[in-house]
Enzyme design. Structure first.
Site, mmCIF file in Angstrom:
data_model
loop_
_atom_site.group_PDB
_atom_site.id
_atom_site.type_symbol
_atom_site.label_atom_id
_atom_site.label_comp_id
_atom_site.label_asym_id
_atom_site.label_seq_id
_atom_site.Cartn_x
_atom_site.Cartn_y
_atom_site.Cartn_z
ATOM 1 C CD GLN A 1 94.558 99.594 -3.048
ATOM 2 O OE1 GLN A 1 95.675 99.284 -2.634
ATOM 3 N NE2 GLN A 1 93.781 98.736 -3.691
ATOM 4 C CB CYS B 1 86.793 97.452 -9.469
ATOM 5 S SG CYS B 1 86.710 95.668 -9.499
ATOM 6 C CG ASP C 1 87.676 103.058 -0.637
ATOM 7 O OD1 ASP C 1 88.463 102.339 0.019
ATOM 8 O OD2 ASP C 1 87.265 102.749 -1.773
ATOM 9 C CG HIS D 1 87.084 99.751 -6.023
ATOM 10 N ND1 HIS D 1 85.981 98.948 -5.820
ATOM 11 C CD2 HIS D 1 88.101 98.912 -6.314
ATOM 12 C CE1 HIS D 1 86.341 97.681 -5.986
ATOM 13 N NE2 HIS D 1 87.618 97.628 -6.291
ATOM 14 C CE LYS E 1 91.612 95.933 -1.764
ATOM 15 N NZ LYS E 1 91.871 95.222 -2.999
HETATM 16 C C1 LIG Z 1 90.168 101.742 -3.479
HETATM 17 C C2 LIG Z 1 89.419 100.472 -3.224
HETATM 18 N N1 LIG Z 1 88.229 100.529 -2.603
HETATM 19 C C3 LIG Z 1 87.523 99.433 -2.341
HETATM 20 C C4 LIG Z 1 87.986 98.197 -2.684
HETATM 21 C C5 LIG Z 1 87.169 96.993 -2.369
HETATM 22 O O1 LIG Z 1 87.820 96.211 -1.421
HETATM 23 P P1 LIG Z 1 87.289 94.738 -1.106
HETATM 24 O O2 LIG Z 1 87.185 94.023 -2.401
HETATM 25 O O3 LIG Z 1 88.338 94.178 -0.199
HETATM 26 O O4 LIG Z 1 85.971 94.900 -0.431
HETATM 27 C C6 LIG Z 1 89.201 98.079 -3.351
HETATM 28 C C7 LIG Z 1 89.695 96.779 -3.816
HETATM 29 O O5 LIG Z 1 90.504 96.681 -4.706
HETATM 30 C C8 LIG Z 1 89.951 99.251 -3.613
HETATM 31 O O6 LIG Z 1 91.132 99.203 -4.229
#
Ligand SMILES: Cc1ncc(COP(=O)(O)O)c(C=O)c1O
Length: 378
Positions: A182, A336, A179, A103, A205
Site C-alpha cells: 500500500q 484480509c 510489506d 494483511h 495496486k
Molecule cells: C498490506 C497488504 N499486503 C499484502 C497484500 C497482498 O497483495 P496481493 O494480493 O497483490 O498479493 C495486500 C492486498 O490487499 C495488502 O493490502
C-alpha cells in the site's frame, strides 16, 4: 470515471487500481511486436522480448531506488512473502515478529513457516490504531530472526515508522521485511534510505496488470537464500542427479515468466513515479472525512489515501451494496486482516481508498451517497 459505459466513482484502489491507456497499450504492443519467450533464443523477436523484460525490471528498480538485480519478479506481494517464508531457513527457538495490523499475506506464510520449523510467531501490539513501538523494542530480541511489518495498513490507513523497525531488526541481527503493497503505489519508497533487507509489492495496486509483483532484496542477502521454486531459467547447470543455480534474480524466477505483465508493470512504475502525490490523495480523504465525520466511527488514522469506518446501527455490507447501486465502488469486510478486526472488535469495516485519478467532486458525491445510504438503512 466511465467504465463499460457507466459513470462510476471507483474508490477501491487499495484493493486494485484501474489501468491507464499507456499500460494497456504497452501490453498490446508487446504482443503485436515482441512476443517470444525470454532468455532462450538468438532470433530478433526473442531478443526484443528479453530486452523488454529486462527494461521492465530496470523501471521497477528505479521506482524504489534499488539496483536492477535486486528486483525479483513474483506473482505479487503475497508470493514475495511466501518466497521469503520458504527460502529463509528457521529453526526451533527462532522467533518471527509481525504486527497486529498485518494483511493475511504477512501472517499466514509465517504461521506455516513456524509450524514447519518449530519457530515462534510474535505480534507487535497496537497502541490505539498505531504500532506500539515501545512494546516492539521488548518483543524484538536476540531470538528474533525476522521482523516483517506493513508500511501502510490496508485497513487503518496508518503509515508505520518502518525505518525504526528496520533498525531494531538490524540491532539484533534479524532480517527486516517491509510489506509495501500500500505504500509503493502512493509515495516515494526508497529501499536504500529505509535500509531494509527485503520489500514486497504488487503491480496491480499501482496501475499495472495483475499476476505480477516484486520482491526487492539486498543482493548479498538474496545470494545467501535458497531458491523458492525449481525448473527452467533458474538453473546454471543440470546433471541427472544435481543442479546449480543461476545468478540472482533469475535464481528465484523458475519457468517462463509473466513477460507481458512485466512490460505493463514497468510502464506502470514509470507512470506512477511521475504522478503520485500523497498529499493530494490525503487531502481528498480528509475532505471526505470532514463531510461524514459526524455520522461515522473512524477505524484508523487519516495518514494516507485510505478512510475506513463503521456506522452505529448500520450493517456495513448493506451500506456497501447501497453505494454499489449508486455506482460508488468501495470495499467492505475484514480486508484480509481478521486478527486486526478481531482485536478491534469490529466485524466489517467499510473502506474508501483513493488514487491519483480521483477528484474532490467525486468525494462530494461519495459523501452524499453515504449520507443517503445511512439515512435509509438505520
Ligand atoms: C498490506 C497488504 N499486503 C499484502 C497484500 C497482498 O497483495 P496481493 O494480493 O497483490 O498479493 C495486500 C492486498 O490487499 C495488502 O493490502
Amino acid at each position: 470515471m466511465i467504465i463499460a459505459g457507466e459513470n462510476i466513482v471507483y474508490v477501491d484502489n487499495a484493493s486494485t487500481t484501474q489501468k491507464p491507456q499507456c499500460v494497456i497499450n504497452a501490453i498490446v504492443d508487446h504482443y503485436k511486436g515482441s512476443n517470444a519467450n525470454v532468455h532462450r533464443a538468438g532470433y530478433e523477436l526473442a531478443n526484443r522480448a528479453t530486452l523488454a523484460y529486462a527494461t521492465a525490471r530496470s523501471r521497477v528498480a528505479e521506482l524504489v531506488n534499488s539496483d536492477v538485480n535486486e528486483i525479483v519478479f513474483t506473482r505479487g506481494c503475497t508470493e514475495s512473502i511466501n518466497l521469503l517464508s520458504r527460502s529463509i531457513k528457521l529453526k526451533p527457538g527462532d522467533e518471527v515478529v509481525v504486527s497486529m495490523m498485518e494483511h493475511h499475506a504477512n501472517i499466514v506464510p509465517w504461521q506455516e513457516a513456524c509450524k514447519r520449523s518449530g519457530a515462534t510467531l510474535k505480534f507487535i501490539p497496537l497502541n490505539g490504531y498505531r504500532l506500539d513501538l515501545e512494546a516492539a523494542k521488548k518483543i524484538i530480541t536476540k531470538k528474533t530472526k525476522i521482523v516483517s511489518v506493513v508500511h501502510i495498513s490496508n485497513v487503518l490507513g496508518v503509515i508505520n515508522d518502518v525505518k525504526q523497525l528496520v533498525d531494531l531488526a538490524r540491532n539484533v541481527g534479524a532480517y527486516s521485511i517491509i510489506d509495501a503493497a500500500q505504500s509503493v503505489p502512493h509515495m516515494n519508497v526508497d529501499v536504500k534510505d529505509l535500509g531494509c533487507d527485503f520489500l514486497t509489492f504488487s503491480s496491480h495496486k499501482m496501475c499495472g496488470p495483475t499476476g505480477i509483483g516484486a520482491l526487492y532484496g539486498k543482493l548479498h542477502v538474496l545470494e545467501t537464500l535458497d531458491p523458492f521454486q525449481y525448473g527452467g531459467d533458474m538453473i546454471d547447470t543440470v546433471t541427472c542427479q544435481d543442479s546449480t543455480w543461476n545468478r540472482v534474480p533469475h535464481k528465484f524466477e523458475a519457468g517462463t515468466p509473466a513477460i507481458e505483465a512485466a512490460v505493463g508493470f514497468g510502464v506502470a512504475a514509470q507512470y506512477v513515479k511521475e504522478r503520485y502525490d500523497p498529499s493530494r490523495e490525503n487531502g481528498l480523504i480528509k475532505h471526505l472525512y470532514g463531510q461524514i465525520e459526524a455520522m461515522i466511527n473512524l477505524v484508523g488514522e487519516l495518514d494516507s489515501s485510505i478512510l475506513s469506518f463503521t456506522v452505529d446501527n448500520v450493517n456495513m455490507y448493506d451500506l456497501a451494496t447501497y453505494l454499489g447501486l449508486k455506482g460508488v465502488c468501495v470495499r467492505v469486510g475484514h480486508h484480509c486482516a481478521m486478527p486486526l478486526c478481531e482485536s478491534l472488535g469490529v466485524k466489517a469495516v467499510l473502506r474508501v481508498s483513493v488514487y491519483m485519478n480521483n477528484t474532490i467532486e467525486e468525494m462530494d458525491h461519495v459523501a452524499d451517497c453515504i449520507r443517503e445510504g445511512v439515512k435509509k438503512l438505520c
